[in-house]
Enzyme design. Structure first.
Site, short mmCIF file in Angstrom:
data_model
loop_
_atom_site.label_atom_id
_atom_site.label_comp_id
_atom_site.label_asym_id
_atom_site.label_seq_id
_atom_site.Cartn_x
_atom_site.Cartn_y
_atom_site.Cartn_z
N HIS A 59 -0.55 47.87 10.84
CA HIS A 59 -1.69 47.74 11.77
C HIS A 59 -1.23 47.76 13.23
O HIS A 59 -1.89 48.36 14.08
CB HIS A 59 -2.49 46.47 11.45
CG HIS A 59 -3.23 46.57 10.16
ND1 HIS A 59 -3.14 45.63 9.15
CD2 HIS A 59 -4.05 47.54 9.68
CE1 HIS A 59 -3.90 46.01 8.14
NE2 HIS A 59 -4.45 47.17 8.43
N ASP A 98 -7.86 55.04 9.99
CA ASP A 98 -7.23 54.08 9.06
C ASP A 98 -7.79 54.38 7.67
O ASP A 98 -8.60 53.63 7.14
CB ASP A 98 -7.56 52.66 9.51
CG ASP A 98 -6.77 51.62 8.75
OD1 ASP A 98 -5.94 51.98 7.89
OD2 ASP A 98 -6.99 50.42 9.01
N SER A 99 -7.37 55.51 7.14
CA SER A 99 -7.97 56.03 5.92
C SER A 99 -7.16 55.63 4.70
O SER A 99 -5.98 55.31 4.82
CB SER A 99 -8.00 57.56 5.99
OG SER A 99 -6.67 58.04 6.00
N ASP A 115 -20.50 57.18 6.51
CA ASP A 115 -19.39 58.11 6.32
C ASP A 115 -18.80 58.48 7.70
O ASP A 115 -19.51 59.01 8.56
CB ASP A 115 -19.95 59.34 5.60
CG ASP A 115 -18.92 60.43 5.45
OD1 ASP A 115 -17.71 60.15 5.59
OD2 ASP A 115 -19.32 61.59 5.20
N GLY A 116 -17.52 58.23 7.87
CA GLY A 116 -16.87 58.50 9.15
C GLY A 116 -16.87 59.98 9.50
O GLY A 116 -16.90 60.34 10.68
N GLU A 168 -17.00 52.31 8.47
CA GLU A 168 -16.43 52.09 7.12
C GLU A 168 -17.49 52.50 6.10
O GLU A 168 -18.63 52.06 6.17
CB GLU A 168 -16.04 50.61 6.97
CG GLU A 168 -15.85 50.10 5.56
CD GLU A 168 -14.71 50.78 4.80
OE1 GLU A 168 -13.57 50.75 5.27
OE2 GLU A 168 -14.99 51.35 3.71
N ASP A 176 -10.81 46.51 6.16
CA ASP A 176 -10.17 45.19 6.05
C ASP A 176 -10.12 44.48 7.41
O ASP A 176 -9.95 43.27 7.46
CB ASP A 176 -8.76 45.33 5.48
CG ASP A 176 -7.96 46.40 6.22
OD1 ASP A 176 -7.56 46.14 7.36
OD2 ASP A 176 -7.76 47.50 5.66
#
Ligand code: SAM
Length: 284
Positions: free
Chosen positions: A62, A155-156, A137-138, A106, A86
């Site tokens: 991260h 961050d997939s 949906d991004g 997310e 997360d």
């Protein structure tokens, strides 16, 4: 009786850890979510059988996904995170005091809810008033955006099933449109030992769309092979130049300006396969 969890990282390789307790398991419309407590690394978030993070090693991933681009941009104010339910990436972004707004997109609401319940160390920034969380949906979200963000972080999960769209040329073109004229993005791009063909393809796609493309590496012990790649596409600022002074290093466990610069020094085999588009041992 001892219980052990194994992620089959490739058809021929796995990571196994001793389980103290299974804390949560559910099937959502998008994926299977599990949280287990492991003896070695503490709590672990697993999606569809694949490790997303552990409390013991999430800081390297991260911090490096967020702080390398945020220390490259001289004044990052408006940030978009795609995936990252997360909360770990948003937590790092929000350490930067000049950040005014973070939008986290997310697809699966339950990842956020489960993380809030079981992973408080990671999800601790969800109450920050600068953070807006959208459950959609991004890929579709980005298609409506123009000239808006200073930094975008992808961050997939692994490029399997629908998440494969987050590693496509069309997706990177949407990112270019959504960024301001001096914007940049960073994406997690998998393991240089296990995913060479993917990394090479992604690197070349991004190079054909952005004037500056750079790859950097960091250790993530619980991801396949333990070493991870991230790729930056930038319209203007070169992340290989000395990073901005932020005063944040005291708070961080992995990132500092020396690590920032060293992370772009790629070993010969990585240089060879990204430059030559080689396929050495992709199995995943
Ligand atoms: N650090 C992790 C890794 O590399 O394994 C990724 C963490 S994060 C949990 C990935 C998130 O992306 C998941 O929660 C998943 O639901 C979300 N996701 C997958 N596809 C998405 C999409 N099209 N739009 C937005 N989020 C998506």
């Amino acid at each position: 009786m001892e219980l052990w969890f194994t992620e089959r990282q490739t058809p021929a390789l796995g990571i196994t850890c001793k389980v103290l307790q299974t804390l949560h398991r559910e099937l959502t419309p998008f994926q299977e979510i599990a949280v287990i407590d492991t003896e070695q690394y503490g709590r672990m978030l697993i999606l569809d059988g694949m490790v997303q993070l552990t409390i013991g090693d999430e800081f390297t991933y991260h911090e490096m996904l967020a702080h390398v681009p945020l220390h490259t941009h001289p004044d990052p104010r408006n940030i978009l995170v795609i995936g990252g339910g997360d909360g770990g990436t948003a937590r790092e972004v929000l350490r930067h005091p000049q950040v005014e707004r973070v939008t986290l997109v997310e697809i699966d609401r339950r990842v956020v809810e489960v993380s809030k319940e079981f992973l408080p160390e990671v999800s601790c920034a969800f109450d920050d008033p600068r953070l807006e969380v959208r459950f959609e949906d991004g890929v579709a979200y980005l298609q409506q955006k123009r000239d808006e963000y200073d930094v975008i972080l992808v961050d997939s999960p692994e490029p399997i099933g629908q998440a494969g769209r987050l590693f496509s040329g069309d997706f990177y073109r949407s990112i270019r449109e959504a960024l301001r004229s001096d914007g940049l993005f960073s994406a997690q791009t998998e393991s240089p030992f296990v995913n060479q063909e993917l990394i090479s393809r992604v690197y070349h796609e991004i190079s054909s769309i952005f004037p500056i493309t750079r790859m950097y590496l960091a250790p993530v012990p619980t991801y396949p092979s333990g070493i991870w790649s991230f790729t930056i596409g930038s319209k203007c600022y070169d992340p290989m130049l000395p990073p901005r002074e932020s005063g944040l290093t005291e708070q961080l466990r992995y990132y500092n300006s020396g690590v920032h610069q060293a992370a772009f020094q790629l070993p010969n085999f990585v240089q060879q396969f990204i430059l030559q588009g080689g396929k050495l041992c992709e199995k995943r």
